[in-house]
Enzyme design. Structure first.
Site, short mmCIF file in Angstrom:
data_model
loop_
_atom_site.label_atom_id
_atom_site.label_comp_id
_atom_site.label_asym_id
_atom_site.label_seq_id
_atom_site.Cartn_x
_atom_site.Cartn_y
_atom_site.Cartn_z
N LYS A 81 -66.72 21.47 -62.20
CA LYS A 81 -65.61 20.90 -63.03
C LYS A 81 -65.71 21.35 -64.28
O LYS A 81 -64.73 21.09 -65.31
CB LYS A 81 -65.61 19.45 -63.11
CG LYS A 81 -65.49 18.73 -61.74
CD LYS A 81 -65.32 17.17 -61.65
CE LYS A 81 -66.27 16.36 -60.84
NZ LYS A 81 -66.24 14.84 -61.04
N GLU A 127 -60.88 16.88 -60.82
CA GLU A 127 -61.88 16.95 -60.32
C GLU A 127 -61.43 18.66 -59.77
O GLU A 127 -60.65 19.28 -60.40
CB GLU A 127 -61.79 16.29 -58.73
CG GLU A 127 -62.19 14.86 -58.94
CD GLU A 127 -62.15 13.85 -57.85
OE1 GLU A 127 -62.52 14.32 -56.73
OE2 GLU A 127 -61.70 12.96 -58.04
N ARG A 141 -82.39 11.15 -48.08
CA ARG A 141 -81.68 10.44 -49.09
C ARG A 141 -81.10 9.23 -48.33
O ARG A 141 -80.00 9.18 -47.28
CB ARG A 141 -80.36 11.00 -49.79
CG ARG A 141 -80.93 12.23 -50.62
CD ARG A 141 -81.80 12.18 -51.88
NE ARG A 141 -81.30 11.10 -52.82
CZ ARG A 141 -80.52 11.67 -53.73
NH1 ARG A 141 -80.51 12.91 -53.98
NH2 ARG A 141 -79.77 10.78 -54.82
N ARG A 180 -67.23 2.84 -58.65
CA ARG A 180 -66.14 3.57 -58.65
C ARG A 180 -65.23 3.24 -57.37
O ARG A 180 -65.93 2.78 -56.32
CB ARG A 180 -66.40 5.01 -58.23
CG ARG A 180 -67.36 5.97 -59.16
CD ARG A 180 -66.82 5.69 -60.59
NE ARG A 180 -65.48 6.66 -60.75
CZ ARG A 180 -65.25 7.91 -60.68
NH1 ARG A 180 -66.20 8.70 -60.83
NH2 ARG A 180 -64.24 8.46 -60.85
#
Ligand code: ZN
Length: 273
Positions: A60, A3, A157, A263
């Protein structure tokens, strides 16, 4: 998975190891699917004789703008470390790690070795990386990442906050482990619909993201970086134990596990609401 801190620490390592100013004398792409653009022939030709002008990071992605000495352009070698990737700058005479997938040969009998055990790494040679990469949100280490900016991205959201933290278009560089860490540090349950977070919670979350990343960056040590891939380049100890039924370091309760967007996600249902 590397990350932001792992990529940033890789960047620092490459600078300290002396990659700047090196010039490419060859390239061996050991897994062709990693090369996104251009063709392998154009890639090798484009690299030959080019020197590394800068070593930058965007989310990243590692960006290496090159100086080619010709007027037609200065491409950027762009690398994504994938699931398990990393880079080592080593003398060509040193035996290579068995997981080295791609080798960039440099002047001075050195090699930039790209380890990629699981073959998820990606490579581009492009004039403008922004044309090749997916849209990226603000870099959480930069001044552009503020509670106000994050709040703006979350306000309509209803997806779980954990899922949104993984979206690179909201914040670039945060992945699964630092998302869990930041949510634990800010006391926010990973399933909370993002739009429901209060102004105060978004502020705490913003601070927690910055602080989790800063802790990992401070753990950087060049002598360790040279031993990569063991140990890894970022945090090895997390505030939130990454194990179900482990004890929460804050309340002593049991850590829970679940999946968010497939995940593995760990949290304390007492400390995170
Ligand atoms: Zn707890």
């Amino acid at each position: 998975m590397p990350e932001l801190p792992e990529v940033e620490n890789t960047r620092r390592y490459l600078i300290e190891a002396g990659l700047l100013g090196s010039s490419f004398v060859g390239a061996d792409v050991g897994w062709l699917k990693a090369l996104q653009t251009p063709s392998i022939e154009d890639f090798v030709l484009g690299l030959l004789g080019a020197t590394v002008k800068q070593i930058n990071r965007l989310g990243k992605y590692l960006l290496l703008p090159l100086h080619t000495g010709n007027a037609t352009g200065s491409p950027t070698l762009t690398l994504h470390l994938g699931m398990t990737g990393g880079l080592l700058l080593q003398p060509a005479s040193l035996p290579a790690h068995s997981m080295v997938r791609h080798t960039f040969k440099l002047d001075g009998s050195r090699e930039l070795r790209f380890i990629d055990g699981r073959k998820f790494a990606k490579i581009w040679l492009v004039d403008d990386p922004k044309d090749a990469l997916p849209p990226l949100g603000p870099d959480p280490l930069g001044e552009e990442f503020t509670a106000q900016v994050l709040s703006e991205s979350l306000k309509h959201r209803n997806a779980p906050i954990k899922a949104l933290l993984l979206e690179q278009s909201i914040v670039a560089g945060v992945g699964n482990l630092y998302a869990d860490e930041s949510l634990f540090l800010s006391g926010i349950h990973p399933s909370r619909p993002a739009a429901e977070l209060s102004v105060e919670e978004v502020r705490k979350l913003t601070d927690a993201i910055k602080s989790a990343l800063a802790t990992a960056l401070n753990a950087y040590d060049k002598s360790r970086a040279e031993l990569w891939p063991d140990p890894p380049m970022g945090l090895q100890t997390w505030s939130i134990p990454r194990k179900e039924k482990a004890r929460c370091p804050r309340c002593g309760g049991l850590i829970s596990g679940m999946r968010v967007r497939s995940r593995g996600t760990f949290f304390c249902s007492h400390c995170q609401r």
